[in-house]
Write an enzyme that holds these catalytic residues in place. Structure first.
Site, PDB file in Angstrom:
ATOM      1  N   TYR A   1      -2.350  -0.934  10.419  1.00  0.00           N
ATOM      2  CA  TYR A   1      -2.505  -1.223   8.995  1.00  0.00           C
ATOM      3  C   TYR A   1      -1.281  -0.751   8.215  1.00  0.00           C
ATOM      4  O   TYR A   1      -0.715  -1.505   7.408  1.00  0.00           O
ATOM      5  CB  TYR A   1      -3.761  -0.545   8.434  1.00  0.00           C
ATOM      6  CG  TYR A   1      -3.851  -0.680   6.930  1.00  0.00           C
ATOM      7  CD1 TYR A   1      -4.234  -1.885   6.346  1.00  0.00           C
ATOM      8  CD2 TYR A   1      -3.522   0.392   6.098  1.00  0.00           C
ATOM      9  CE1 TYR A   1      -4.287  -2.025   4.972  1.00  0.00           C
ATOM     10  CE2 TYR A   1      -3.574   0.260   4.724  1.00  0.00           C
ATOM     11  CZ  TYR A   1      -3.954  -0.944   4.155  1.00  0.00           C
ATOM     12  OH  TYR A   1      -3.998  -1.072   2.789  1.00  0.00           O
TER      13      TYR A   1
ATOM     14  N   SER B   1       0.860  -1.190   0.000  1.00  0.00           N
ATOM     15  CA  SER B   1       0.000   0.000   0.000  1.00  0.00           C
ATOM     16  C   SER B   1       0.889   1.231   0.000  1.00  0.00           C
ATOM     17  O   SER B   1       2.034   1.190   0.483  1.00  0.00           O
ATOM     18  CB  SER B   1      -0.896   0.013   1.240  1.00  0.00           C
ATOM     19  OG  SER B   1      -1.537   1.264   1.396  1.00  0.00           O
TER      20      SER B   1
END
Length: 257
Positions: free
Chosen positions: A154, A141
């Site tokens: 995350y 990401s």
């Protein structure tokens, strides 16, 4: 082409990036193994791709958040007589909010799926991929490039994926296999149904744009170990690596807030 494996296994394939990876690999003539929890969605996708592109598309309904998911998946493939030479580790999810207020069970589930399961799946199938000159794509990401206040775990899980995959790419540098970490920014998928729309920073991309960028990188002769999808995301990732860590954290804190 190394970007078109004979049989590619795609996790999180029931929607979003996973479904788009399945579609684009089917167009290239690759057979598919589609893995996710929602069997009905998988079967609908598999039947359509098999019909439209003349490929074999197998479905395995499995919760990859289980600690023994990699072994169970290997057993299912062996029982079906399937050998893969491509793996797209796409399954994952995010949680938005201060860590002190995060549900511990959800936190454990996210770390298990984003980190532990991705790691064991990679280890389980990497020897097959290397032997077959295949491909491994792990979805990281844009959040991997800096600390992410309010999405701390995350962002850290995706930083792990990025570092882990780049290291494996280096280990595989003398082989013909392709190992790639892909870091999308906000993408129009079901991810934000879980994390919430306010978890998005910057403009949204489409799943088609991210997958097209991935395949372009796999096709490239330069053999990158990682790519960031979207020029704004790439610029932000570069700045995060150049700026002092305190400045990067301060900027990230303001943006995420």
């Amino acid at each position: 082409m190394t970007s078109s494996p004979r049989t590619v296994l795609i996790t999180g394939a029931s929607s979003g990036l996973g479904a788009e990876f399945a579609t684009q690999f089917a167009r290239r003539g690759s057979d598919l193994v589609l893995v996710a929890r929602r069997e009905d969605r998988l079967r609908e996708l598999a039947e359509g791709l098999a019909r439209d592109h003349g490929v074999r598309a197998d479905v395995i309904a499995l919760d990859l958040g289980q600690p023994n998911a990699a072994g169970l998946l290997r057993e299912r493939l062996d029982d079906a007589g399937i050998r893969i030479d491509g793996l797209i580790n796409n399954a994952g999810f995010g949680i938005k909010g201060p860590l002190a207020e995060t549900d511990p069970a959800r936190l454990d589930a996210m770390i298990q799926l984003n980190v532990a399961s991705l790691t064991t799946l990679t280890r389980e199938f990497l020897p097959d991929i290397l032997a077959a000159d295949g491909i491994l794509v792990n979805i990281a990401s844009a959040a991997a490039y800096q600390p992410c206040p309010t999405m701390a775990a995350y962002g850290a899980s995706k930083a792990y994926v990025l570092s882990f995959t780049e290291a494996i790419a280096h280990e595989a540098r003398h082989t013909k296999a392709r190992v790639l970490a892909v870091s999308p920014g906000p993408t129009r998928t079901e991810f934000f149904d879980i994390a919430g729309e306010d978890a998005a920073v910057g403009g949204f991309q489409t799943a088609e744009q991210v997958v097209t960028r991935t395949l372009r990188a796999l096709d490239a002769g330069s053999r990158p170990a990682s790519v960031v999808s979207g020029w704004r995301n790439a610029a932000t990732a570069t700045l995060a690596r150049i700026l002092p860590r305190r400045a990067t954290l301060a900027v990230a804190g303001r943006v995420m807030r």
